[in-house]
Write a protein that holds these residues in place. Structure first.
Motif, PDB file in Angstrom:
ATOM      1  N   UNK A 292       0.827  -1.214   0.000  1.00 21.19           N
ATOM      2  CA  UNK A 292       0.000   0.000   0.000  1.00 21.19           C
ATOM      3  C   UNK A 292       0.859   1.261   0.000  1.00 21.19           C
ATOM      4  N   UNK A 293       1.917   1.252   0.805  1.00 19.46           N
ATOM      5  CA  UNK A 293       2.808   2.412   0.829  1.00 19.46           C
ATOM      6  C   UNK A 293       3.484   2.612  -0.517  1.00 19.46           C
TER       7      UNK A 293
ATOM      8  N   UNK B  46       6.332  -4.182  -7.504  1.00 18.43           N
ATOM      9  CA  UNK B  46       6.341  -3.288  -6.354  1.00 18.43           C
ATOM     10  C   UNK B  46       7.066  -3.916  -5.174  1.00 18.43           C
ATOM     11  N   UNK B  47       6.799  -5.179  -4.930  1.00 23.46           N
ATOM     12  CA  UNK B  47       7.456  -5.858  -3.815  1.00 23.46           C
ATOM     13  C   UNK B  47       8.968  -5.913  -4.020  1.00 23.46           C
ATOM     14  N   UNK B  48       9.407  -6.146  -5.263  1.00 17.16           N
ATOM     15  CA  UNK B  48      10.839  -6.191  -5.554  1.00 17.16           C
ATOM     16  C   UNK B  48      11.463  -4.816  -5.327  1.00 17.16           C
TER      17      UNK B  48
ATOM     18  N   UNK C   9       3.232   5.939  -2.901  1.00 17.11           N
ATOM     19  CA  UNK C   9       4.392   6.680  -3.399  1.00 17.11           C
ATOM     20  C   UNK C   9       4.371   6.796  -4.916  1.00 17.11           C
ATOM     21  N   UNK C  10       3.789   5.794  -5.567  1.00 16.93           N
ATOM     22  CA  UNK C  10       3.754   5.771  -7.023  1.00 16.93           C
ATOM     23  C   UNK C  10       2.478   6.380  -7.601  1.00 16.93           C
TER      24      UNK C  10
ATOM     25  N   UNK D 214       1.451   2.536 -13.746  1.00 19.53           N
ATOM     26  CA  UNK D 214       1.125   1.423 -12.861  1.00 19.53           C
ATOM     27  C   UNK D 214       2.138   0.296 -12.988  1.00 19.53           C
ATOM     28  N   UNK D 215       2.434  -0.330 -11.850  1.00 16.90           N
ATOM     29  CA  UNK D 215       3.323  -1.488 -11.811  1.00 16.90           C
ATOM     30  C   UNK D 215       2.570  -2.662 -11.215  1.00 16.90           C
ATOM     31  N   UNK D 216       3.008  -3.864 -11.529  1.00 21.90           N
ATOM     32  CA  UNK D 216       2.391  -5.059 -10.971  1.00 21.90           C
ATOM     33  C   UNK D 216       2.788  -5.266  -9.516  1.00 21.90           C
ATOM     34  N   UNK D 217       2.056  -6.111  -8.850  1.00 25.58           N
ATOM     35  CA  UNK D 217       2.285  -6.405  -7.431  1.00 25.58           C
ATOM     36  C   UNK D 217       3.710  -6.900  -7.192  1.00 25.58           C
TER      37      UNK D 217
END
Length: 59
Positions: free
Chosen positions: A37-38, A54-56, A42-43, A48-51
Motif C-alpha cells: 500500500x505504501x 512493487x514488492x521487488x 508513493x507511485x 502502474x506497476x504489478x504487485x
C-alpha cells in the motif's frame, strides 16, 4: 496432583505458543500488505506497476 497440574500447564503453554505463532504470521502478512500500500501511495500518478514489481522495488 502435581503431575496433573504439570500436564495442564504444559498444554496451556503449547496452546499459547501456537496462538503466538499464528499471530506472528498474521502480522507478517499485514506488514507485507502495508508495504504494498505504501508503495502504491508513493507511485500515485506514475505508471502502474504489478504487485510483484512493487514488492521487488521496495524490499
Amino acid at each position: 496432583m502435581a503431575k496433573a497440574l504439570e500436564r495442564a500447564i504444559g498444554r496451556t503453554m503449547q496452546q499459547k505458543r501456537q496462538q503466538l505463532c499464528e499471530i506472528r504470521e498474521e502480522v507478517e502478512h499485514l506488514l507485507d500488505y502495508l508495504d504494498v500500500l505504501e508503495a502504491c501511495a508513493k507511485d500515485a500518478g506514475k505508471p502502474r506497476l504489478g504487485h510483484d514489481e512493487l514488492k521487488k522495488r521496495y524490499r
